[in-house]
Structures are given as structure tokens and as C-alpha cells.
Design a protein around this motif. Structure first.
Motif, PDB file in Angstrom:
ATOM      1  N   ILE A  44      48.701 -61.589 -77.184  1.00  0.00           N
ATOM      2  CA  ILE A  44      48.790 -62.136 -78.674  1.00  0.00           C
ATOM      3  C   ILE A  44      50.443 -62.914 -78.330  1.00  0.00           C
ATOM      4  O   ILE A  44      51.143 -61.968 -77.815  1.00  0.00           O
ATOM      5  CB  ILE A  44      48.985 -61.115 -79.228  1.00  0.00           C
ATOM      6  N   LEU A  45      50.772 -64.011 -79.183  1.00  0.00           N
ATOM      7  CA  LEU A  45      51.649 -64.683 -78.885  1.00  0.00           C
ATOM      8  C   LEU A  45      52.087 -64.849 -81.241  1.00  0.00           C
ATOM      9  O   LEU A  45      51.042 -65.861 -81.749  1.00  0.00           O
ATOM     10  CB  LEU A  45      51.803 -65.908 -78.866  1.00  0.00           C
ATOM     11  N   PHE A  46      53.396 -65.020 -81.563  1.00  0.00           N
ATOM     12  CA  PHE A  46      53.526 -64.458 -82.984  1.00  0.00           C
ATOM     13  C   PHE A  46      54.342 -64.490 -82.907  1.00  0.00           C
ATOM     14  O   PHE A  46      55.574 -63.760 -82.256  1.00  0.00           O
ATOM     15  CB  PHE A  46      53.175 -63.140 -83.906  1.00  0.00           C
ATOM     16  N   SER A  47      55.162 -65.690 -83.934  1.00  0.00           N
ATOM     17  CA  SER A  47      55.782 -66.305 -83.872  1.00  0.00           C
ATOM     18  C   SER A  47      57.002 -66.108 -85.842  1.00  0.00           C
ATOM     19  O   SER A  47      55.996 -65.401 -86.074  1.00  0.00           O
ATOM     20  CB  SER A  47      56.299 -67.591 -84.316  1.00  0.00           C
ATOM     21  N   HIS A  48      57.866 -65.786 -85.699  1.00  0.00           N
ATOM     22  CA  HIS A  48      58.709 -65.372 -86.772  1.00  0.00           C
ATOM     23  C   HIS A  48      59.874 -66.896 -87.362  1.00  0.00           C
ATOM     24  O   HIS A  48      60.881 -67.626 -86.109  1.00  0.00           O
ATOM     25  CB  HIS A  48      59.184 -64.081 -86.255  1.00  0.00           C
TER      26      HIS A  48
END
Length: 221
Positions: free
Chosen positions: A36-40
Motif C-alpha cells: 500500500i503506497l499512500f501519499s500526503h
């Protein structure tokens, strides 16, 4: 970097980046795991702090499912490491067991089409939206969700989607609305009646519908 449009089932691009655990080759780091790659949008921001703390608490649940989390934020590794102290304090965490990607130049955010044009930061640049990519062990994109920068994510829902995808990879079923692990699933419409007994021994219920069509077939695992 050139912007990419990724569709479900596409090969997820590889990249080499600096992170809080050192430089990584993304595909090598992922190995045979789901990711899971999640951006901010940025470090030291309120919603992002709650999200990274939530994922840190859920690392054991991701590990059970053979999933590696990795975050991206448009600041430097040095900034990320200072921010982690705040995340740990906020979440009452003893550790922080996943990497954060350095994307200070927004190169990866641009490449993966993660920018939210409606949210502009102090430097006058678009903020990174709250993107979620789930990539399977074959490096295929299996799920993509884009949240606006002002809306925090529901990671219980993301775990639910992983449970669904992993189950439906193994069995010829689909999961209905609001399904969670252990509840009834739907037999896929393309499974012939004559195969039901071998695929789902003694455990298929046909739902009677006004149309008379027998397409809604339930089973459990």
C-alpha cells in the motif's frame, strides 16, 4: 518526470527513491509482498499525522496479510525523521515500522498523478492529494483511490478491500456491499451450476428474486 495514467491491472512503475530507511528500489523493496503506497500533502500537518499514526498501529494487520505500507510526503527525509517523533507522540507509539518517501521536488507525485489542483500550499504549488495505491506481488495496480487533501482516509476500509482482493484471487467469488472478512460472499456469475458442488461443497444459497433469474448465489468461507 512524465505524468502517467494508471489503470487497474497495469504494471506499477518502478522507481528509486530516498526514504527514511535509506534509498530503495521500489520493486526490489516490495519483493513478493502486496504494497500500500499512500501519499500526503506535507509533513507536520494535522490530518497526515493522524493517518501515519493509524497505519503504524495497523502494521501487524498489514503484516498478517503480507502487505508492506510505504508513505510519500513532499518533504525531505530529514524533515520526515523529525516528523516521525510527532507521529509517535500523537499515536502513543513505541516504534514506526514503515518508510516515508522523500518527494521534496514532487517528481514522484507528478509522475503518479497525485497532485490536488484545488489545494495550494504556502509555496504556491499544488498539494499532493491523499492517493492510495494497492499493488499486488506481480507489481500490478489492484486498487486506486484519490481523496482530497482535506479528507483523512479510512484505513479499516483499505484493509477490507485487501481482504476482498486476496479472497477473490483464491476463490471464484465476489464480495458484496459492506462485506467484511467472514461474511457471506457472492459466487461469480460465470461459475456454472454443475461446478458449484466441487467449488463450494454444500454451501451455496440461491436468493429468489422477482425476475426469476438465479444469479444471486451466496456462499461463505
Amino acid at each position: 518526470m512524465q505524468k502517467m495514467v494508471l489503470n487497474l491491472g497495469d504494471k506499477f512503475p518502478n522507481f528509486i527513491v530516498d526514504t527514511t530507511i535509506g534509498q530503495i528500489d521500489f520493486h526490489e523493496w516490495a519483493g513478493d509482498s502486496w504494497v500500500i503506497l499512500f501519499s500526503h500533502p506535507a509533513d507536520f500537518t494535522p490530518v497526515c499525522t493522524t493517518e501515519l499514526a493509524a497505519v503504524a498501529r495497523l502494521v501487524p494487520e498489514f503484516t498478517k496479510r503480507n502487505v508492506k505500507p510505504i508513505a510519500l510526503s513532499c518533504d525531505s527525509v530529514e524533515s520526515h525523521k523529525k516528523w516521525i517523533d510527532d507521529i509517535k507522540a500523537y499515536g502513543k507509539l513505541n516504534g514506526f515500522d514503515y518508510p516515508i518517501i522523500d518527494d521534496e521536488k514532487r517528481e514522484l507525485a507528478v509522475k503518479l498523478n497525485m497532485l490536488d489542483k484545488d489545494e495550494i500550499g504556502a509555496a504556491g504549488l499544488p498539494l499532493t492529494c491523499r492517493a492510495v495505491f494497492i499493488i499486488d506481488p506481480h507489481k500490478k495496480l489492484r486498487l486506486s483511490i484519490l481523496y482530497p487533501a482535506t479528507t483523512g482516509r479510512n484505513f479499516a476500509e483499505i484493509l477490507r478491500t485487501i481482504d476482498s482482493m486476496q479472497l477473490t484471487d483464491r476463490k471464484r467469488v465476489a464480495t458484496p456491499a459492506d462485506w467484511v472478512q467472514g461474511q457471506e460472499c457472492m459466487v461469480q456469475p460465470n461459475v456454472p451450476e454443475e461446478e458449484l458442488a466441487s467449488l463450494f461443497p454444500g454451501d451455496v444459497t440461491n436468493v429468489e428474486l422477482p425476475s426469476g433469474k438465479m444469479y444471486l448465489r451466496k456462499t461463505t468461507f
